[in-house]
Design a protein around this motif. Sequence first.
Motif, mmCIF file in Angstrom:
data_model
loop_
_atom_site.group_PDB
_atom_site.id
_atom_site.type_symbol
_atom_site.label_atom_id
_atom_site.label_comp_id
_atom_site.label_asym_id
_atom_site.label_seq_id
_atom_site.Cartn_x
_atom_site.Cartn_y
_atom_site.Cartn_z
ATOM 1 N N VAL A 175 37.875 28.478 33.688
ATOM 2 C CA VAL A 175 38.257 29.844 34.075
ATOM 3 C C VAL A 175 39.631 30.196 33.498
ATOM 4 O O VAL A 175 39.849 31.303 33.000
ATOM 5 C CB VAL A 175 38.244 30.002 35.607
ATOM 6 C CG1 VAL A 175 39.032 31.237 36.048
ATOM 7 C CG2 VAL A 175 36.803 30.112 36.106
ATOM 8 N N LEU A 181 40.632 35.779 32.163
ATOM 9 C CA LEU A 181 41.803 35.390 32.952
ATOM 10 C C LEU A 181 42.785 34.554 32.143
ATOM 11 O O LEU A 181 43.941 34.390 32.549
ATOM 12 C CB LEU A 181 41.372 34.642 34.209
ATOM 13 C CG LEU A 181 40.435 35.446 35.122
ATOM 14 C CD1 LEU A 181 40.036 34.628 36.330
ATOM 15 C CD2 LEU A 181 41.098 36.745 35.556
ATOM 16 N N PRO A 208 35.112 33.218 51.375
ATOM 17 C CA PRO A 208 34.698 32.437 50.191
ATOM 18 C C PRO A 208 33.695 33.163 49.292
ATOM 19 O O PRO A 208 33.666 32.931 48.086
ATOM 20 C CB PRO A 208 34.090 31.167 50.788
ATOM 21 C CG PRO A 208 33.829 31.472 52.234
ATOM 22 C CD PRO A 208 34.838 32.507 52.627
ATOM 23 N N ALA A 209 32.889 34.074 49.866
ATOM 24 C CA ALA A 209 31.919 34.795 49.033
ATOM 25 C C ALA A 209 32.627 35.640 47.981
ATOM 26 O O ALA A 209 32.050 35.969 46.938
ATOM 27 C CB ALA A 209 31.031 35.685 49.897
ATOM 28 N N PHE A 210 33.883 35.986 48.246
ATOM 29 C CA PHE A 210 34.637 36.854 47.342
ATOM 30 C C PHE A 210 35.385 36.077 46.247
ATOM 31 O O PHE A 210 36.234 36.648 45.564
ATOM 32 C CB PHE A 210 35.610 37.736 48.129
ATOM 33 C CG PHE A 210 34.949 38.926 48.770
ATOM 34 C CD1 PHE A 210 34.964 40.170 48.160
ATOM 35 C CD2 PHE A 210 34.266 38.792 49.975
ATOM 36 C CE1 PHE A 210 34.340 41.270 48.731
ATOM 37 C CE2 PHE A 210 33.637 39.883 50.570
ATOM 38 C CZ PHE A 210 33.669 41.129 49.946
ATOM 39 N N ALA A 212 34.720 35.079 43.212
ATOM 40 C CA ALA A 212 34.696 35.625 41.850
ATOM 41 C C ALA A 212 35.466 36.946 41.768
ATOM 42 O O ALA A 212 35.867 37.366 40.689
ATOM 43 C CB ALA A 212 33.259 35.826 41.376
ATOM 44 N N ASN A 213 35.660 37.592 42.919
ATOM 45 C CA ASN A 213 36.468 38.810 42.993
ATOM 46 C C ASN A 213 37.949 38.463 43.099
ATOM 47 O O ASN A 213 38.806 39.069 42.447
ATOM 48 C CB ASN A 213 35.998 39.629 44.195
ATOM 49 C CG ASN A 213 36.906 40.805 44.514
ATOM 50 O OD1 ASN A 213 37.506 40.865 45.581
ATOM 51 N ND2 ASN A 213 37.030 41.738 43.589
ATOM 52 N N LEU A 215 39.362 35.809 41.979
ATOM 53 C CA LEU A 215 39.802 35.319 40.670
ATOM 54 C C LEU A 215 40.177 36.506 39.774
ATOM 55 O O LEU A 215 41.250 36.542 39.177
ATOM 56 C CB LEU A 215 38.692 34.500 40.004
ATOM 57 C CG LEU A 215 38.348 33.147 40.642
ATOM 58 C CD1 LEU A 215 37.104 32.549 39.982
ATOM 59 C CD2 LEU A 215 39.523 32.175 40.518
ATOM 60 N N PHE A 216 39.275 37.491 39.692
ATOM 61 C CA PHE A 216 39.528 38.663 38.843
ATOM 62 C C PHE A 216 40.773 39.409 39.310
ATOM 63 O O PHE A 216 41.499 39.998 38.510
ATOM 64 C CB PHE A 216 38.304 39.587 38.864
ATOM 65 C CG PHE A 216 38.340 40.657 37.805
ATOM 66 C CD1 PHE A 216 38.014 40.357 36.487
ATOM 67 C CD2 PHE A 216 38.699 41.962 38.117
ATOM 68 C CE1 PHE A 216 38.046 41.339 35.511
ATOM 69 C CE2 PHE A 216 38.735 42.949 37.141
ATOM 70 C CZ PHE A 216 38.404 42.638 35.836
ATOM 71 N N SER A 220 43.882 41.874 37.732
ATOM 72 C CA SER A 220 44.094 43.264 38.170
ATOM 73 C C SER A 220 45.488 43.426 38.773
ATOM 74 O O SER A 220 46.171 44.416 38.534
ATOM 75 C CB SER A 220 43.035 43.653 39.202
ATOM 76 O OG SER A 220 41.738 43.501 38.679
ATOM 77 N N ARG A 221 45.915 42.443 39.571
ATOM 78 C CA ARG A 221 47.229 42.510 40.208
ATOM 79 C C ARG A 221 48.322 42.568 39.144
ATOM 80 O O ARG A 221 49.276 43.338 39.261
ATOM 81 C CB ARG A 221 47.431 41.300 41.131
ATOM 82 C CG ARG A 221 48.710 41.382 41.970
ATOM 83 C CD ARG A 221 48.770 40.301 43.030
ATOM 84 N NE ARG A 221 47.740 40.490 44.036
ATOM 85 C CZ ARG A 221 46.655 39.742 44.181
ATOM 86 N NH1 ARG A 221 46.461 38.706 43.380
ATOM 87 N NH2 ARG A 221 45.777 40.010 45.109
ATOM 88 N N VAL A 243 38.178 27.942 48.436
ATOM 89 C CA VAL A 243 36.725 27.996 48.626
ATOM 90 C C VAL A 243 36.185 26.594 48.908
ATOM 91 O O VAL A 243 35.333 26.401 49.779
ATOM 92 C CB VAL A 243 36.025 28.584 47.380
ATOM 93 C CG1 VAL A 243 34.518 28.599 47.588
ATOM 94 C CG2 VAL A 243 36.518 29.982 47.107
ATOM 95 N N THR B 165 35.451 43.931 41.798
ATOM 96 C CA THR B 165 34.907 43.333 40.578
ATOM 97 C C THR B 165 34.604 41.861 40.812
ATOM 98 O O THR B 165 35.427 41.143 41.405
ATOM 99 C CB THR B 165 35.925 43.451 39.427
ATOM 100 O OG1 THR B 165 36.230 44.825 39.220
ATOM 101 C CG2 THR B 165 35.373 42.849 38.136
ATOM 102 N N PRO B 208 27.812 30.878 50.781
ATOM 103 C CA PRO B 208 28.572 31.180 49.561
ATOM 104 C C PRO B 208 29.741 30.232 49.305
ATOM 105 O O PRO B 208 30.111 30.013 48.154
ATOM 106 C CB PRO B 208 29.050 32.622 49.781
ATOM 107 C CG PRO B 208 28.903 32.887 51.246
ATOM 108 C CD PRO B 208 27.765 32.035 51.703
#
Lengths: 304, 304
Positions: A175, A181, A208-210, A212-213, A215-216, A220-221, A243, B165, B208
């Motif tokens: 990643v 990234l 934890p479901a978020f 991949a969000n 990480l992105f 964005s930040r 996670v 995202t 997840p």
Amino acid sequence: MSEPAYVAVDWGTSSFRLWLIDRAGRVLAERRSDEGMLAAAKIGFAGVLQSHLAAIEAPDHLPVLVCGMAGAKTGWVEAGYVDTPAPLAAILKQAVRVPGGARDIRILPGIAQRDVKAPDVMRGEETQLLGALGLAAAGEALVCMPGTHSKWVRVKDGTVAHFSTFMTGELFSVVSRETILSLAVAGADDAEDVASFKAAVKAAFEAPAFAANLLFGARSRQLLFGGTPAAARETLSGTLIGVELAAGLSGAVPKAGVTLIASGRLAMLYRLAFDALPVIVTPIDADEAVRRGLSMAAAAIWTS
Amino acid sequence: MSEPAYVAVDWGTSSFRLWLIDRAGRVLAERRSDEGMLAAAKIGFAGVLQSHLAAIEAPDHLPVLVCGMAGAKTGWVEAGYVDTPAPLAAILKQAVRVPGGARDIRILPGIAQRDVKAPDVMRGEETQLLGALGLAAAGEALVCMPGTHSKWVRVKDGTVAHFSTFMTGELFSVVSRETILSLAVAGADDAEDVASFKAAVKAAFEAPAFAANLLFGARSRQLLFGGTPAAARETLSGTLIGVELAAGLSGAVPKAGVTLIASGRLAMLYRLAFDALPVIVTPIDADEAVRRGLSMAAAAIWTS
């Protein structure tokens, strides 16, 4: 210098470590290289081992005990698996001898979890568990072993009951190097950013479901609010570890907390992560654990 | 053939698509290439666009409307963002003109979510939303837009209220090509394995936090129980999509279900994934949506 008794080798996927040990378990010499299973499969396992034995002037009669990926199907000599529920004592009894050659070289088996719903394998960590917990450990332990492929293991009265592998380290590597990234972490120096790391651990642990969000979000930040490449790197690291902790801690945690078997930078990172939640851990050095496990196995094999 | 009215361009990170459109919104000609933002940043945006305009013999006076990453800071001309809560109508009003040159070329802005806890950006998807939902859409919509960087968007009465995202597509790409799991999927043909895919979606949707474990399971299962490379690939794909769905569906789902804006193979995969849960979706073709959005914007800009 005392008399060498045997050679212990921890042969991982991407690293090779060798120790010359005396009868009292003391380290007389040590070798480390990146000739792990992947490299050795190309240049030859016997040759790699012999070059390190020659470098420490190991006598010809000295036996060698190996754990790790050298025993995989894609390794040197397949050493099979002990199936779960796997008594750690069974590890000692199923070492496989490398055929041919005058020297007595043996490879310890791994552990397999032949559960269609949760298939899993380990090679090398079983020897760390042996060294860290011993054969006669009573009670339950929840063990976290961070790495390229982190293992979370439930051990009950000296038997591995269940374990799960998480690709945390490998995901961090790809990643941060191979995705968009990489732009966010480019030029990150070694400066630590404990606040960003802990915030990311907590956010990922709670949702934890978020992952991949989250990480992105490191990118964005940076785009919208600025921030250093080091902060972005710590966010990626903290998210992936957070996670893993959410999954690892999703079952019952023994009263004694989590046993953390790790060395160096990984040990430091995971202690920070557990501290952020907070969860109590008992740290054990992974290098020491694997050496102790190999010593226990060598004693069982060659002095019985 | 009817008279061309304008040229519409969807200029993504890694893809370029251009349509010649008449006043009634009909497509007169189309071009597709992989000269996305990353490639065009090296060879020059103006040259890439001009070569495609020449190929379709577009008259010199014909205006061009662009959406997507060409408007990013690292793109051609920065087109800024409309901030959330972002009325889709505001997109039409903030197009930025490419300076110099006789031709009227404009780039639509993206949308930014300037929330320190959930920073996020989109470029291109806002135009798909415009085309899919229209300006006057009343009520709430939960929109899933799968891709390299999937977007989940909450739209209320024509305004983008919140979005997230997920790096699902990019994670699939690096995990299947650059990690140990590449061994498990090596040699996978195009054969589908719907059962493996749906099982992976459900497992990841339900747990997840275990995503990095479920991914590794694709390899462990193959080692311990056999299985085709295609089954392993579908497991990776289903796991990553299942985690995305767990996050995307974690809030309230409108009575009408989820609006799925996607094309081709991605549309098929996500419909299978929603079906596995099951969740009702209204599918909208992404290619059509972006063309319609560009047409709406072109009409607003050049006929007002």
